[in-house]
Enzyme design. Structure first.
Site, PDB file in Angstrom:
ATOM      1  CB  ILE A  97      -0.953   0.013   1.219  1.00  0.00           C
ATOM      2  CG1 ILE A  97      -1.656  -1.561   1.468  1.00  0.00           C
ATOM      3  CG2 ILE A  97      -1.671   1.327   1.414  1.00  0.00           C
ATOM      4  CD1 ILE A  97      -2.329  -1.691   2.787  1.00  0.00           C
ATOM      5  CB  CYS A  98       1.376   4.047  -2.386  1.00  0.00           C
ATOM      6  SG  CYS A  98       2.465   5.476  -2.520  1.00  0.00           S
ATOM      7  CG  LEU A  99      -1.598   5.481   3.897  1.00  0.00           C
ATOM      8  CD1 LEU A  99      -2.683   6.463   3.123  1.00  0.00           C
ATOM      9  CD2 LEU A  99      -2.704   4.553   4.478  1.00  0.00           C
TER      10      LEU A  99
END
Length: 193
Positions: free
Chosen positions: A130-132
């Site tokens: 996840i790109c968070l």
């Protein structure tokens, strides 16, 4: 016991005790070092385990909307989470499973959160990464796993094509939203129901 037996016994026990003493002397610094590092690790484990236990109690009593999470088994550092696709989103009706791994440095370092269910999303790749920002550089010890799950739900409602992990999906989202939404719904139906 004869005098010879007695001397042999005394001699072997004194040589044995001097060998033990020599071993103790040579091992002493190593034991001190390992005690120091074990003590440091124990404090970290203790701090992280207490924090994780508290968060487990909190999330059990008051889970974020459409989310649940808890340990996979006896290991407090390995969790499984379930997120229901947010109502009104292209993921509505889907049930998404995530793995959450806490390190002994938690809460000073973020947990590792990955999707186990395939999802068509520009900020989540095929390995479930996840790109968070809050799972990387913007992590703060003030954040909790409940807040992380809420942020992931928010990402499902409003993706961030400006900071994509999958460029082709981000481009499609910006240039052909109808096709993007169709694909996301199709993947949700295929993999998350």
């Amino acid at each position: 016991m004869s005098d010879d037996d007695s001397r042999a016994s005394t001699s072997s026990s004194s040589s044995s005790s001097s060998n033990q003493q020599t071993e103790k002397e040579t091992n002493t610094p190593k034991k001190k070092e390992s005690k120091v590092s074990m003590s440091k690790n124990s404090k970290l484990l203790s701090t992280s385990a207490k924090r994780i236990q508290k968060e487990l109690a909190d999330i059990t009593l008051d889970p974020p909307p459409n989310c649940s999470a808890g340990p996979k088994g006896d290991n407090i550092y390995e969790w499984r989470s379930t997120i229901l696709g947010p109502p009104g989103s292209v993921y509505e009706g889907g049930v998404f499973f995530l793995d959450i791994t806490f390190t002994p440095e938690y809460p000073f370092k973020p947990p590792k959160v990955t999707f186990r269910t395939r999802i068509y999303h520009c900020n989540i790749n095929s390995q479930g990464v996840i790109c968070l920002d809050i799972l990387k550089d913007n992590w703060s010890p003030a954040l909790t796993i409940s807040k992380v799950l809420l942020s992931i739900c928010s990402l499902l409602t409003d993706c961030n094509p400006a900071d994509p992990l999958v460029g082709s999906i981000a481009t499609q989202y910006m240039t052909n939203r109808a096709e993007h939404d169709r694909m996301a719904r199709q993947w949700t139906k295929r993999y998350a129901t």
